[in-house]
Design an enzyme around this catalytic site. Structure first.
Site, PDB file in Angstrom:
ATOM      1  N   GLY A 106      26.868  12.587 -27.654  1.00 34.32           N
ATOM      2  CA  GLY A 106      26.348  13.251 -26.456  1.00 34.32           C
ATOM      3  C   GLY A 106      26.798  12.547 -25.186  1.00 34.32           C
ATOM      4  O   GLY A 106      26.964  13.173 -24.138  1.00 34.32           O
ATOM      5  N   ALA A 107      27.013  11.225 -25.304  1.00 37.16           N
ATOM      6  CA  ALA A 107      27.420  10.467 -24.120  1.00 37.16           C
ATOM      7  C   ALA A 107      28.799  10.924 -23.628  1.00 37.16           C
ATOM      8  O   ALA A 107      29.089  10.861 -22.433  1.00 37.16           O
ATOM      9  CB  ALA A 107      27.419   8.975 -24.425  1.00 37.16           C
ATOM     10  N   GLY A 146       0.849  -1.197   0.000  1.00 34.83           N
ATOM     11  CA  GLY A 146       0.000   0.000   0.000  1.00 34.83           C
ATOM     12  C   GLY A 146       0.878   1.238   0.000  1.00 34.83           C
ATOM     13  O   GLY A 146       2.045   1.213  -0.394  1.00 34.83           O
ATOM     14  N   GLY A 147       0.306   2.324   0.500  1.00 35.48           N
ATOM     15  CA  GLY A 147       1.050   3.585   0.539  1.00 35.48           C
ATOM     16  C   GLY A 147       2.302   3.499   1.383  1.00 35.48           C
ATOM     17  O   GLY A 147       3.212   4.332   1.251  1.00 35.48           O
TER      18      GLY A 147
HETATM   19  C1  HXC Z   1      -4.349  -4.205  11.870  1.00 33.72           C
HETATM   20  C2  HXC Z   1      -3.318  -6.116  11.140  1.00 33.72           C
HETATM   21  C3  HXC Z   1      -3.017  -5.509   9.911  1.00 33.72           C
HETATM   22  C4  HXC Z   1      -3.444  -4.165   9.710  1.00 33.72           C
HETATM   23  C5  HXC Z   1      -2.227  -7.500   9.886  1.00 33.72           C
HETATM   24  N1  HXC Z   1      -2.810  -7.344  11.074  1.00 33.72           N
HETATM   25  N2  HXC Z   1      -2.358  -6.400   9.147  1.00 33.72           N
HETATM   26  N3  HXC Z   1      -3.963  -5.468  12.109  1.00 33.72           N
HETATM   27  N4  HXC Z   1      -4.109  -3.567  10.718  1.00 33.72           N
HETATM   28  N5  HXC Z   1      -3.172  -3.523   8.586  1.00 33.72           N
HETATM   29  C6  HXC Z   1      -2.879  -8.307  12.145  1.00 33.72           C
HETATM   30  C7  HXC Z   1      -3.770  -9.510  11.836  1.00 33.72           C
HETATM   31  O1  HXC Z   1      -5.084  -9.211  12.188  1.00 33.72           O
HETATM   32  C8  HXC Z   1      -3.151 -10.567  12.733  1.00 33.72           C
HETATM   33  O2  HXC Z   1      -3.585 -10.362  14.050  1.00 33.72           O
HETATM   34  C9  HXC Z   1      -1.686 -10.250  12.697  1.00 33.72           C
HETATM   35  O3  HXC Z   1      -1.600  -8.882  12.297  1.00 33.72           O
HETATM   36  C10 HXC Z   1      -0.921 -11.079  11.717  1.00 33.72           C
HETATM   37  O4  HXC Z   1      -1.580 -11.051  10.472  1.00 33.72           O
HETATM   38  P1  HXC Z   1      -1.854 -12.364   9.618  1.00 33.72           P
HETATM   39  O5  HXC Z   1      -2.819 -12.009   8.557  1.00 33.72           O
HETATM   40  O6  HXC Z   1      -2.193 -13.502  10.517  1.00 33.72           O
HETATM   41  O7  HXC Z   1      -0.414 -12.635   9.012  1.00 33.72           O
HETATM   42  P2  HXC Z   1      -0.022 -13.244   7.612  1.00 33.72           P
HETATM   43  O8  HXC Z   1      -0.890 -14.437   7.295  1.00 33.72           O
HETATM   44  O9  HXC Z   1       1.452 -13.439   7.636  1.00 33.72           O
HETATM   45  O10 HXC Z   1      -0.391 -12.123   6.518  1.00 33.72           O
HETATM   46  C11 HXC Z   1       0.283 -10.892   6.505  1.00 33.72           C
HETATM   47  C12 HXC Z   1      -0.461  -9.886   5.625  1.00 33.72           C
HETATM   48  C13 HXC Z   1      -1.941  -9.787   6.079  1.00 33.72           C
HETATM   49  C14 HXC Z   1      -0.387 -10.313   4.171  1.00 33.72           C
HETATM   50  C15 HXC Z   1       0.267  -8.547   5.774  1.00 33.72           C
HETATM   51  O11 HXC Z   1      -1.973  -9.598   7.483  1.00 33.72           O
HETATM   52  C16 HXC Z   1      -2.684  -8.679   5.444  1.00 33.72           C
HETATM   53  O12 HXC Z   1      -3.080  -8.788   4.289  1.00 33.72           O
HETATM   54  N6  HXC Z   1      -2.908  -7.620   6.207  1.00 33.72           N
HETATM   55  C17 HXC Z   1      -3.678  -6.496   5.770  1.00 33.72           C
HETATM   56  C18 HXC Z   1      -2.888  -5.664   4.822  1.00 33.72           C
HETATM   57  C19 HXC Z   1      -3.604  -4.408   4.455  1.00 33.72           C
HETATM   58  O13 HXC Z   1      -4.588  -4.467   3.680  1.00 33.72           O
HETATM   59  N7  HXC Z   1      -3.171  -3.317   5.048  1.00 33.72           N
HETATM   60  C20 HXC Z   1      -3.738  -2.052   4.818  1.00 33.72           C
HETATM   61  C21 HXC Z   1      -3.083  -1.582   3.541  1.00 33.72           C
HETATM   62  S1  HXC Z   1      -3.552   0.002   3.116  1.00 33.72           S
HETATM   63  P3  HXC Z   1      -3.675 -11.534  15.112  1.00 33.72           P
HETATM   64  O14 HXC Z   1      -4.259 -10.889  16.329  1.00 33.72           O
HETATM   65  O15 HXC Z   1      -4.564 -12.570  14.502  1.00 33.72           O
HETATM   66  O16 HXC Z   1      -2.318 -12.034  15.335  1.00 33.72           O
HETATM   67  C22 HXC Z   1      -2.323   0.871   3.700  1.00 33.72           C
HETATM   68  C23 HXC Z   1      -2.451   2.284   3.372  1.00 33.72           C
HETATM   69  C24 HXC Z   1      -1.250   3.009   3.787  1.00 33.72           C
HETATM   70  O17 HXC Z   1      -1.449   0.437   4.327  1.00 33.72           O
HETATM   71  C25 HXC Z   1      -1.384   4.335   3.180  1.00 33.72           C
HETATM   72  C26 HXC Z   1      -0.300   5.220   3.564  1.00 33.72           C
HETATM   73  C27 HXC Z   1      -0.424   6.488   2.809  1.00 33.72           C
END
Ligand code: HXC
Length: 511
Positions: free
Chosen positions: A404-405, A169-170
């Site tokens: 040019g290089a 993501g971002g």
């Molecule tokens: C809160 C989160 C989280 C998140 C993971 N967790 N991502 N909690 N916010 N963004 C938590 C899970 O609930 C889980 O909690 C623990 O972290 C581990 O995650 P798992 O899914 O069990 O791990 P894994 O199978 O290894 O998968 C990792 C992952 C997946 C691929 C990163 O967690 C995932 O897809 N997360 C969401 C990613 C996402 O969409 N993020 C937002 C992106 S948008 P527990 O309690 O069960 O251990 C963004 C915008 C930023 O980031 C913009 C900035 C400008």
């Protein structure tokens, strides 16, 4: 007091426990280290000072008020790396997936502010599920605060990002603004939108590694600068990288004394370049003959191999090396190599690292795709970067410098300080064949047999370094055996170079 100390010990214990044993065990399967272990590997023993260990998040939505883990998923602080001060943050995937809450962001911002104030590099270990979903816009704001500081710190302190797990993501834009990105094979990935969204929007099916793994970003996209077999190598490599860099933009890298810092003859270079001007040779081999202990830390070694960029030492001086490599695409300049070179030149200039350029370039790559892709503006980036660089610039033409290089690759005209060439150097507007075809078009039509003779005559007259030397565009034509000695004396002479820039807000590099 005893009770108070016990209370403090308990709070520290909770923080050190992170997301708990089960999550830590799962995390470490497959060779990944925990957040604190990574810091231990980076810093000299017992020098890391942790800050904000007891910070917790402030979110009360989605039942989060009952789920607080002290430290909130990131370990921050400073310590010494090979005796020099460095700040670092290390995201803890075992705590809410290393996701970024406002409190987590503030911890990172605090050490970034300190690092800028005291003038020391920042190393970031990125291992995070991205924005803490429960915190919504607070998390987005936290990211933006980091991006803003990454930009403020750019050119002020070196910033290094190590991607140790997810970075999506971002969130990718913080590493992207830093100076160097290192990725670990198999366990790290970076992308703006993941495989699921891509499948929905474009129907493309792709897995995490094929979309944003270390191979992709080092070989294809050019987003990352280094690729490591495992986390241990990544951290060891980062320590070596730091040794070539100054602490900040007000300092120079200290000249070191080592076992191979004295001048010496480089006799082998008399025979390394083939007699046949069209035969390739490996520029890296030439560079190794010249630099201290034959060592170069290549930057982007898996990308645009027609240009070599890297850090090295010559006579104990830390230098940035840029070199055309005739072993790949004849060392031609194209879009990717221009971008790679330009970014490296600008880093070195920002941090007072002298530039040593080895030139063997037949010109810019011709082709419709290059023109459509914007070779004009991308080539201009390298030209602009060299023109604006005020650090010591030393240039050696080892063979070809065409068109040019020639101008772009740190020529005298764009204010290189010391321009050297080998006796076999060819400096001309274009190769003899192309030149003769244009100059003698009518004569060749009338007497086709004259073409070879005309090419020979052109080569004899122009394909040499002596016209440029007679104009003062080259300072010296040297025996290749003297390469190292000349570069060392040049660097020693230029160490006090001081070239202030005209006042302006900033230039407008073609982007
Ligand atoms: C809160 C989160 C989280 C998140 C993971 N967790 N991502 N909690 N916010 N963004 C938590 C899970 O609930 C889980 O909690 C623990 O972290 C581990 O995650 P798992 O899914 O069990 O791990 P894994 O199978 O290894 O998968 C990792 C992952 C997946 C691929 C990163 O967690 C995932 O897809 N997360 C969401 C990613 C996402 O969409 N993020 C937002 C992106 S948008 P527990 O309690 O069960 O251990 C963004 C915008 C930023 O980031 C913009 C900035 C400008």
């Amino acid at each position: 007091m005893k009770e108070k100390l016990l209370e403090l010990a308990e709070k520290n214990r909770q923080s050190l426990a992170g997301g708990g044993e089960a999550r830590q065990k799962k995390h470490c399967e497959g060779g990944r280290f925990l957040a604190r272990q990574r810091l231990e590997l980076l810093f000299d023993p017992d020098t890391f000072v942790e800050l904000d260990r007891l910070v917790t998040h402030t979110c009360s939505d989605f039942g989060m008020q009952d789920k607080k883990i002290t430290g909130d998923g990131v370990v921050t602080g400073w310590g010494l790396v090979n005796g020099r001060k460095v700040f670092a943050f290390s995201q803890d995937f075992t705590v809410f997936g290393g996701s970024l809450s406002l409190a987590h962001a503030r911890k990172i911002c605090k050490i970034m502010d300190m690092a800028m104030d005291v003038g020391a590099p920042v190393v970031g270990f990125n291992d995070s599920g991205g924005a803490r979903i429960q915190e919504g816009v607070d998390s987005l704001g936290g990211y933006a605060e980091i991006f803003f500081r990454n930009t403020e710190a750019s050119g002020v302190i070196p910033q290094i990002s190590l991607i140790m797990g997810p970075c999506a993501g971002g969130a990718v834009y913080s590493p992207a603004i830093t100076d160097f990105i290192g990725m670990v094979n198999s366990t790290s990935y970076m992308f703006v939108t993941g495989p699921d969204v891509i499948r929905e929007v474009t129907n493309e099916v792709v897995d995490l590694q094929s979309l944003g793994g270390a191979a992709v970003h080092n070989e294809v996209s050019g987003v990352a600068h280094f690729r490591h077999e495992n986390e241990m190598f990544a951290i060891a490599h980062t320590k070596v990288l730091l040794s070539y860099l100054p602490q900040n933009n007000r300092e120079k890298v200290p000249k070191i004394s080592g076992s191979d810092v004295l001048p010496r003859k480089t006799e082998r270079l008399r025979h390394l370049i083939p007699e046949n001007q069209n035969k390739p040779y490996d520029m890296l081999e030439l560079i190794r003959q010249v630099v201290d202990e034959e060592e170069i830390l290549e930057v982007m070694p898996d990308y645009a191999n027609n240009i070599v960029t890297g850090f090295s030492r010559i006579g104990g001086h830390s230098v940035g090396i840029i070199a055309n490599n005739p072993a790949y695409l004849a060392g031609v300049l194209d879009i990717n190599s221009s971008n790679k070179g330009a970014r490296f030149v600008r880093f070195c200039d920002a941090f007072n690292i002298p530039l040593v350029t080895f030139v063997d370039v037949p010109g810019f790559l011709p082709g419709v795709q290059q023109e459509y892709g914007g070779i004009i503006k991308n080539g201009a980036k390298l030209l602009y970067a060299y023109c604006e660089a005020t650090v010591p610039k030393l240039t050696l033409i080892t063979r070809k410098a065409y068109g040019g290089a020639y101008d772009v690759m740190a020529s005298k005209h764009i204010r290189a300080d010391l321009n050297l060439a080998y006796p076999n150097a060819e400096i001309a507007v274009m190769g003899a064949k192309g030149a003769v075809n244009i100059l003698y078009r009518d004569r060749i039509k009338a007497e086709p047999n004259s073409k070879d003779r005309l090419i020979r005559e052109y080569e004899e007259a122009f394909a040499n370094p002596y016209i440029a030397a007679s104009r003062g565009y080259l300072d010296e034509v040297i025996d290749p055996a003297d390469t190292r000695n000349r570069l060392i004396s040049g660097l020693d002479m230029l160490v006090t170079k001081d070239k202030p820039r005209r006042a302006r807000k900033h230039g407008n590099i073609p982007l």
